[in-house]
Design an enzyme around this catalytic site. Structure first.
Site, mmCIF file in Angstrom:
data_model
loop_
_atom_site.group_PDB
_atom_site.id
_atom_site.type_symbol
_atom_site.label_atom_id
_atom_site.label_comp_id
_atom_site.label_asym_id
_atom_site.label_seq_id
_atom_site.Cartn_x
_atom_site.Cartn_y
_atom_site.Cartn_z
ATOM 1 C CE1 TYR B 105 57.346 39.958 24.279
ATOM 2 C CE2 TYR B 105 57.267 38.649 22.283
ATOM 3 C CZ TYR B 105 56.883 39.757 23.002
ATOM 4 O OH TYR B 105 56.021 40.672 22.432
ATOM 5 C CE1 TYR B 144 55.895 37.595 18.498
ATOM 6 C CE2 TYR B 144 57.061 39.593 19.096
ATOM 7 C CZ TYR B 144 55.955 38.793 19.189
ATOM 8 O OH TYR B 144 54.893 39.175 19.957
ATOM 9 N NE ARG B 154 51.572 41.043 16.497
ATOM 10 C CZ ARG B 154 51.378 41.892 17.513
ATOM 11 N NH1 ARG B 154 51.593 41.542 18.744
ATOM 12 N NH2 ARG B 154 50.943 43.118 17.296
ATOM 13 C CG HIS B 159 53.378 43.756 25.031
ATOM 14 N ND1 HIS B 159 52.168 43.275 24.578
ATOM 15 C CD2 HIS B 159 54.317 43.000 24.429
ATOM 16 C CE1 HIS B 159 52.377 42.263 23.744
ATOM 17 N NE2 HIS B 159 53.681 42.071 23.629
#
Lengths: 234, 237
Positions: B105, B144, B154, B159
């Protein structure tokens, strides 16, 4: 000896179900917002419904070149009494929640929602007020909005609700949005409010913002623990 | 004035608040039961017709936000936003954010050492059309590791955040990819009981795939529907 292959010919491959399967059609389940939403959701000025600052975003959490969110462009000053709504979000042990996002939704000073689904003609839309806002929490768990004191809106059965702001809490570890309300201590209609009436008396204080300084209202949000905020099933 | 029409409550696919396997829920899940309240105008309304002012203009192509092309598998994610009765939800804002192709991210607190991509932010937003349709172009996000437990990963996900027509319809969720073995062992996806978990798994679609350009995935989002259909008079204009 049993022939273990005897039942195999009657078996079928398990159908793979997914989002497009008509048999599964129904509400999309809720998931957590996670800890990394800051470059995607809370924009500069999102927590300033009066429209005069960058309140709400945390652009220090990602490079400037990656700010693709909105920059609010205030169109004018909304009618009504400008207020600040501030507080701290804490977990069940009282630790500040540094990665929460608070959203608010409220009526304007006259008690009118800026929504197609509020079709009343006895209260006017304020062209300078939308009534929706977002605030990230700080490293200390603090949120802060600048908005206006909402007017009263109708409740069930011809009643009038006390002034209130609808609140959603999102955070890492929160799988379902937590919906609550902020009311204002001492305002009119608290004792006849139909939603507040659903809340046991000893817990109503968790929804009441208090003001120790003119125009600044404080309400902390506790996700658990002895003073857990009342959350609603919507 | 007529009374506002209520929305339905969460269905059997909604997660529990406390899922001990997902450790962050332990101190953050409310311990008291939620209190059911009547739906008033507050719950049946939401901001409409002012998305640009609130959230800025649409950003539907996440591969075109910087000087160069991001690294990774280009994908199109497309579908409809519907209510529980299958009716389209038009003119509603959908926001997305995600990790890059390496699973990283663009966030100061993501401490994993997978590479950042200067050409990829991973945030977008769009307003649904009259049929409730939306379409994003992006990069397939990577899986990740995270600190929930030893060797926790995950599954790849995007999202999604939707407001829908009302405060009552607000939804934040995650979209997963088909054939990802990590879904089965992910405590966040597993907060949703089967078979409802599968509602969050997109479908690869050759018709959505763009030749020589991008793989296509279909994902419909279903928001809460109304308790009853508002009465409509025939021939009344």
């Amino acid at each position: 000896m049993t022939d273990v292959t005897a039942t195999l010919e009657g078996r079928n491959a398990a159908p793979r179900q997914d989002n497009q399967d008509p048999d599964l059609f129904g509400q999309t389940p809720s998931q957590t917002v996670g800890p990394f939403f800051h470059y995607g959701l809370p924009w500069k000025g999102g927590a300033d419904l009066v429209g005069k600052s960058d309140l709400g975003a945390r652009p220090e959490l990602f490079g400037e070149a990656h700010y693709v969110l909105n920059l609010s462009a205030p169109t004018g000053t909304p009618r009504g009494e400008a207020i600040e709504l501030v507080g701290t979000v804490r977990d069940a042990e009282g630790a500040p929640v540094a990665d929460a996002m608070i959203e608010i939704w409220q009526a304007n000073a006259e008690g009118r929602y800026r929504s197609e689904d509020d079709a009343r003609d006895d209260a006017a839309i304020d062209p300078h007020f939308v009534g929706f806002g977002r605030s990230s929490t700080s490293d200390e768990g603090a949120y802060r909005f600048r908005t206006i004191m909402p007017g009263r809106v109708p409740g069930p059965d011809g009643t009038l609700q006390a002034p209130h702001i609808a609140v959603s809490v999102f955070a890492r570890g929160v799988l379902n949005r937590l919906a609550t309300r902020v009311y204002f201590a001492g305002s009119e209609g608290l004792d006849t409010d139909a939603v507040l009436a659903q809340v046991p008396e000893e817990r109503r204080g968790t929804l009441l913002a208090r003001s120790e300084k003119e125009g600044v209202w404080t309400l902390d949000i506790a996700l658990g623990g002895p003073d857990e905020t009342v959350f609603f099933d919507l | 004035m007529s009374a506002p029409v209520s929305y339905r409550r969460g269905d059997a696919g909604m997660p529990r608040d406390l899922v001990p396997e997902y450790r962050s829920t332990v101190l953050r899940a409310p311990q008291q039961p939620r209190i059911e309240i009547p739906h008033t105008l507050t719950e049946t309304t939401g901001p409409s017709g002012c998305w640009d002012r609130l959230m800025g203009k649409a950003a539907a192509d996440l591969t075109a936000q910087h000087r160069g092309e991001p690294i990774g598998q280009r994908i199109v994610v497309s579908g409809r936003v519907l209510d529980e009765d299958g009716r389209p939800v038009p003119d509603t804002v959908m926001e997305i954010w995600q990790a890059n192709a390496a699973g990283r991210y663009i966030h100061a607190k993501d401490s994993w050492d997978a590479p950042l991509d200067p050409n990829f932010t991973g945030a977008g937003r769009i307003v649904t059309d009259a049929d409730g349709r939306y379409r994003f172009t992006t990069i397939r996000p990577g899986a990740y590791p995270w600190g929930n437990h030893k060797n926790a990963w995950r599954p790849a996900h995007i999202h999604l955040s939707l407001l829908g027509p009302a405060f009552a319809t607000r939804l934040v969720t995650q979209m997963y990819f088909p054939d990802d073995p990590l879904i089965e062992i992910d405590p966040i996806a597993n907060a949703i009981p089967m078979p409802y978990r599968q509602r969050m798994v997109s479908r690869f679609d050759i018709a959505t795939t763009q030749p020589n350009r991008a793989l296509g995935y279909l994902f419909d989002v279903v928001l809460k529907g109304r308790e009853q259909t508002p009465f409509e008079e025939d021939g009344h204009d």
